[in-house]
Design a protein around this motif. Structure first.
Motif, PDB file in Angstrom:
ATOM      1  N   SER A 115      27.362  58.485 -77.315  1.00 14.81           N
ATOM      2  CA  SER A 115      28.734  58.925 -77.145  1.00 14.81           C
ATOM      3  C   SER A 115      29.453  58.720 -78.477  1.00 14.81           C
ATOM      4  O   SER A 115      29.515  57.608 -78.983  1.00 14.81           O
ATOM      5  CB  SER A 115      29.401  58.102 -76.040  1.00 14.81           C
ATOM      6  OG  SER A 115      30.655  58.651 -75.736  1.00 14.81           O
ATOM      7  N   LEU A 140      32.700  58.491 -80.504  1.00 14.50           N
ATOM      8  CA  LEU A 140      34.080  58.156 -80.132  1.00 14.50           C
ATOM      9  C   LEU A 140      34.912  57.758 -81.343  1.00 14.50           C
ATOM     10  O   LEU A 140      34.378  57.283 -82.340  1.00 14.50           O
ATOM     11  CB  LEU A 140      34.088  56.949 -79.177  1.00 14.50           C
ATOM     12  CG  LEU A 140      33.296  57.033 -77.871  1.00 14.50           C
ATOM     13  CD1 LEU A 140      33.237  55.654 -77.211  1.00 14.50           C
ATOM     14  CD2 LEU A 140      33.940  58.036 -76.936  1.00 14.50           C
ATOM     15  N   SER A 172      39.197  58.150 -78.073  1.00 14.53           N
ATOM     16  CA  SER A 172      39.065  59.605 -78.125  1.00 14.53           C
ATOM     17  C   SER A 172      37.592  59.994 -78.142  1.00 14.53           C
ATOM     18  O   SER A 172      36.829  59.523 -78.982  1.00 14.53           O
ATOM     19  CB  SER A 172      39.779  60.110 -79.380  1.00 14.53           C
ATOM     20  OG  SER A 172      39.447  61.448 -79.624  1.00 14.53           O
ATOM     21  N   SER A 173      37.219  60.849 -77.207  1.00 21.90           N
ATOM     22  CA  SER A 173      35.834  61.284 -77.110  1.00 21.90           C
ATOM     23  C   SER A 173      35.623  62.522 -77.972  1.00 21.90           C
ATOM     24  O   SER A 173      36.370  63.492 -77.875  1.00 21.90           O
ATOM     25  CB  SER A 173      35.520  61.603 -75.648  1.00 21.90           C
ATOM     26  OG  SER A 173      34.272  62.218 -75.548  1.00 21.90           O
ATOM     27  N   TYR A 210      32.118  63.801 -78.791  1.00 20.32           N
ATOM     28  CA  TYR A 210      30.928  64.544 -78.365  1.00 20.32           C
ATOM     29  C   TYR A 210      30.042  63.604 -77.588  1.00 20.32           C
ATOM     30  O   TYR A 210      30.094  62.382 -77.803  1.00 20.32           O
ATOM     31  CB  TYR A 210      30.174  65.043 -79.603  1.00 20.32           C
ATOM     32  CG  TYR A 210      29.343  66.290 -79.377  1.00 20.32           C
ATOM     33  CD1 TYR A 210      29.941  67.495 -79.022  1.00 20.32           C
ATOM     34  CD2 TYR A 210      27.956  66.277 -79.549  1.00 20.32           C
ATOM     35  CE1 TYR A 210      29.183  68.634 -78.825  1.00 20.32           C
ATOM     36  CE2 TYR A 210      27.186  67.428 -79.358  1.00 20.32           C
ATOM     37  CZ  TYR A 210      27.807  68.611 -79.003  1.00 20.32           C
ATOM     38  OH  TYR A 210      27.056  69.743 -78.819  1.00 20.32           O
ATOM     39  N   PHE A 211      29.242  64.176 -76.687  1.00 19.49           N
ATOM     40  CA  PHE A 211      28.300  63.356 -75.947  1.00 19.49           C
ATOM     41  C   PHE A 211      26.936  64.037 -75.952  1.00 19.49           C
ATOM     42  O   PHE A 211      26.818  65.208 -75.621  1.00 19.49           O
ATOM     43  CB  PHE A 211      28.778  63.121 -74.510  1.00 19.49           C
ATOM     44  CG  PHE A 211      27.927  62.131 -73.774  1.00 19.49           C
ATOM     45  CD1 PHE A 211      27.993  60.777 -74.079  1.00 19.49           C
ATOM     46  CD2 PHE A 211      27.028  62.557 -72.802  1.00 19.49           C
ATOM     47  CE1 PHE A 211      27.185  59.860 -73.412  1.00 19.49           C
ATOM     48  CE2 PHE A 211      26.219  61.645 -72.130  1.00 19.49           C
ATOM     49  CZ  PHE A 211      26.299  60.301 -72.437  1.00 19.49           C
ATOM     50  N   SER A 255      29.201  58.246 -68.767  1.00 21.18           N
ATOM     51  CA  SER A 255      29.895  57.843 -70.004  1.00 21.18           C
ATOM     52  C   SER A 255      31.401  58.022 -69.836  1.00 21.18           C
ATOM     53  O   SER A 255      32.182  57.180 -70.291  1.00 21.18           O
ATOM     54  CB  SER A 255      29.380  58.628 -71.205  1.00 21.18           C
ATOM     55  OG  SER A 255      29.976  59.895 -71.260  1.00 21.18           O
ATOM     56  N   GLY A 256      31.824  59.088 -69.159  1.00 20.43           N
ATOM     57  CA  GLY A 256      33.257  59.294 -68.921  1.00 20.43           C
ATOM     58  C   GLY A 256      33.853  58.121 -68.159  1.00 20.43           C
ATOM     59  O   GLY A 256      34.918  57.601 -68.526  1.00 20.43           O
ATOM     60  N   GLU A 297      33.947  54.961 -70.291  1.00 22.11           N
ATOM     61  CA  GLU A 297      34.993  54.977 -71.320  1.00 22.11           C
ATOM     62  C   GLU A 297      36.384  54.812 -70.720  1.00 22.11           C
ATOM     63  O   GLU A 297      37.257  54.179 -71.313  1.00 22.11           O
ATOM     64  CB  GLU A 297      34.850  56.254 -72.168  1.00 22.11           C
ATOM     65  CG  GLU A 297      33.707  56.088 -73.170  1.00 22.11           C
ATOM     66  CD  GLU A 297      32.920  57.365 -73.473  1.00 22.11           C
ATOM     67  OE1 GLU A 297      33.464  58.455 -73.291  1.00 22.11           O
ATOM     68  OE2 GLU A 297      31.749  57.239 -73.895  1.00 22.11           O
ATOM     69  N   TYR A 348      42.587  57.627 -72.478  1.00 22.72           N
ATOM     70  CA  TYR A 348      41.254  58.099 -72.808  1.00 22.72           C
ATOM     71  C   TYR A 348      41.411  59.593 -73.098  1.00 22.72           C
ATOM     72  O   TYR A 348      41.765  60.376 -72.206  1.00 22.72           O
ATOM     73  CB  TYR A 348      40.320  57.841 -71.627  1.00 22.72           C
ATOM     74  CG  TYR A 348      38.932  58.414 -71.769  1.00 22.72           C
ATOM     75  CD1 TYR A 348      38.231  58.325 -72.971  1.00 22.72           C
ATOM     76  CD2 TYR A 348      38.310  59.047 -70.695  1.00 22.72           C
ATOM     77  CE1 TYR A 348      36.961  58.852 -73.092  1.00 22.72           C
ATOM     78  CE2 TYR A 348      37.026  59.573 -70.806  1.00 22.72           C
ATOM     79  CZ  TYR A 348      36.363  59.476 -72.016  1.00 22.72           C
ATOM     80  OH  TYR A 348      35.107  60.003 -72.137  1.00 22.72           O
ATOM     81  N   LEU A 369      40.031  63.155 -73.825  1.00 17.31           N
ATOM     82  CA  LEU A 369      38.761  63.856 -73.585  1.00 17.31           C
ATOM     83  C   LEU A 369      38.584  65.083 -74.461  1.00 17.31           C
ATOM     84  O   LEU A 369      37.708  65.896 -74.212  1.00 17.31           O
ATOM     85  CB  LEU A 369      38.674  64.285 -72.113  1.00 17.31           C
ATOM     86  CG  LEU A 369      38.573  63.164 -71.097  1.00 17.31           C
ATOM     87  CD1 LEU A 369      39.879  63.011 -70.346  1.00 17.31           C
ATOM     88  CD2 LEU A 369      37.453  63.425 -70.115  1.00 17.31           C
ATOM     89  N   LYS A 416      36.279  68.456 -67.162  1.00 13.90           N
ATOM     90  CA  LYS A 416      37.157  67.359 -67.585  1.00 13.90           C
ATOM     91  C   LYS A 416      38.275  67.091 -66.582  1.00 13.90           C
ATOM     92  O   LYS A 416      38.787  65.982 -66.498  1.00 13.90           O
ATOM     93  CB  LYS A 416      37.743  67.647 -68.969  1.00 13.90           C
ATOM     94  CG  LYS A 416      36.677  67.633 -70.060  1.00 13.90           C
ATOM     95  CD  LYS A 416      37.220  67.979 -71.414  1.00 13.90           C
ATOM     96  CE  LYS A 416      36.073  68.038 -72.432  1.00 13.90           C
ATOM     97  NZ  LYS A 416      36.541  68.336 -73.784  1.00 13.90           N
TER      98      LYS A 416
END
Ligand SMILES: [Zn+2]
Length: 479
Positions: free
Chosen positions: A247, A249, A257-258, A260-261, A276-277, A280, A292, A294, A307
């Motif tokens: 992940s 971040l 802040s995400s 990419y995964f 992972s969502g 986090e 958070y 996305l 999302k």
């Protein structure tokens, strides 16, 4: 902040719709209008013929250096970063509308599907469920996922700097080929590094301290001595000592802040994206971050609209305030543009008078009036007026040639030319405004009055994109 000249990038392949949309309009009136032609004419920065491109259109800039505080503010203006490139889309002209979405635990209600994924994951990493607190009938305990990760002997998450490694690259390549059908020959170590390892942040924020990294370990979440981590990271998921997901971040002052995964397609059954969502979200709360983030939400794109399953709120780029997803969802249907109008307040991409409205940027607002996008951007008048304003800037202040602005004369989330004119008229910007420019291998100070016409136009573009405040301490790079 140190950055290069803003770019307006057209004709870029859209990875969300693959340029196959039949209805790619921002407004209902454009969809009704025959092919969207003739609106606002062409070549004047109006919506015009550009509509028929059906491709991704964005503004962006390469960032040489910025702080995490800078970036935090910028994502709350609708920007995101890809490596060191900062961008936001032209919501009026691009084919898919990319809205900033953020959430926190107060918005999250796990769906049936998410609960199933959680239970499957718990079984995988902690097969002996007698170690965990018992399941209470007809209730769902989200904390069990944390408990399972704490007690698991086979699974762990390791946080580390966003650095390149062969192991990460191999997983990235496997993921891109299997999940996104990328051509393997085009996935290079360099492209991986540029996209997911490079960042524009300064040294300390990039590296993190030993204590900060320790505090991110799930065992340490609740310790009161925790020092808040700020900066980029790779959260590496290991199962039986094998890297199965990463992940990517950014830890920012207001939230996590995400970016990419990446997950191993051999472990698709574990729904690691969902896990992972949730991780986090829980981490944001436990470590005291408010939000958070996305990334972008695209209402009419299946790859992106999952999302919404985490709840949350959506940014209105014109007012820079957030609205709860549930409230604005009707306005987003068919991929349309939304700009919430509070009568007499919202103007085209204007800087709101936050003080008078009792708000600050990034506030959450729950009172809705209506979707004002059509009123603000639907008529040809707004484009004609902006064209006149550009001409006026040229005649009054010798700024730019009306056909040489790099940015559109009208675009949601850019400061309108009328506001620039107003600032010039009252002297908020003027010949004495000091500007730092990096050129010929050094940083030089100039006064706005000493720049040539194109230089002034370039500076105005930067203000329209980033805002007045941000420009005060920034250096522009001229190539
Ligand atoms: Zn698209």
């Amino acid at each position: 902040m140190i950055f290069s000249a803003p770019l307006y990038i057209k004709d870029r392949h859209c990875g969300y719709c693959n340029d196959t949309k039949s209805d790619y309009f921002a407004l209902e009136s454009q969809a009704k209008d025959s092919n969207g032609k003739s609106r606002g004419g062409s070549g004047d920065g109006g919506v015009g013929g550009e509509l028929s491109t059906k491709q991704s259109i964005m503004v962006g800039s390469s960032i040489t250096s910025m702080t995490c505080e800078n970036y935090d503010e910028l994502i709350n203006q609708g920007f995101r970063r890809s490596g060191t490139f900062l961008y936001k889309s032209d919501l009026l002209r691009t084919c898919c509308r990319l809205y900033t979405i953020r959430t926190n635990m107060s918005y999250f209600k796990p769906s049936k599907k998410q609960r199933k994924a959680i239970n499957r994951f718990i079984k995988e990493i902690c097969p002996d469920e007698s170690q965990l607190s018992p399941v209470v009938k007809n209730s769902f305990n989200l904390d069990r996922i944390l408990e399972a990760q704490l007690k698991s002997t086979t699974f762990k998450i390791k946080f580390e700097p966003s650095k390149f490694s062969k192991e990460k690259f191999q997983l990235y390549k496997k993921y891109q080929v299997a999940v996104h059908n990328d051509d393997p020959s085009e996935i290079t170590e360099r492209s991986f590094t540029r996209f997911l390892c490079d960042s524009p942040f300064t040294g300390d924020e990039k590296r993190g301290t030993y204590d900060q990294w320790q505090s991110l370990d799930i065992n340490n979440w609740t310790k009161e001595t925790n020092e808040k981590r700020i900066g980029p990271t790779h959260a590496c998921y290991y199962l039986h000592d094998k890297l199965i997901a990463i992940s990517v971040l950014d830890f920012l002052p207001s939230g996590i802040s995400s970016i990419y995964f990446i997950w191993d397609p051999d472990y698709a059954h574990l729904s690691l994206g969902t896990i992972s969502g949730i991780n986090e979200l829980q981490m944001s709360q436990s470590l005291g971050y408010d939000w958070y983030y996305l990334g972008y939400y695209v209402e009419d794109c299946v790859k992106m609209n999952y999302k919404a399953n985490f709840g949350g709120e959506i940014l209105d780029v014109c007012s820079e305030v957030y609205y709860p997803m549930e409230d604005v969802k009707p306005y987003l249907q068919n991929g349309r543009l939304f700009v919430i109008g509070t009568i007499g307040e919202t103007k085209q991409g204007s800087e709101l008078d936050y003080e008078a409205s009792g708000r600050t940027k990034g506030d959450t607002v729950t009172e809705l009036n209506y979707n004002a996008a059509e009123d603000i951007f639907g008529g040809v008048d707004v484009y004609r007026k902006a064209k006149d304003e550009a001409r006026q800037l040229l005649s009054d202040h010798d700024i730019g040639r009306s056909d040489e602005y790099k940015l559109p004369q009208v675009m949601p989330g850019l400061i309108p030319l009328s506001k620039i004119q107003q600032w010039l008229d009252v002297g908020i910007i003027g010949d004495e405004t000091s500007i730092k420019i990096d050129m010929f291998g050094g940083v030089h100070k100039f006064l706005l009055g000493n720049l040539n016409r194109e230089g002034r136009g370039f500076y105005i573009d930067c203000i329209r994109l980033f805002g007045l405040e941000k420009m005060k301490n920034s250096t522009m790079i001229l190539q």
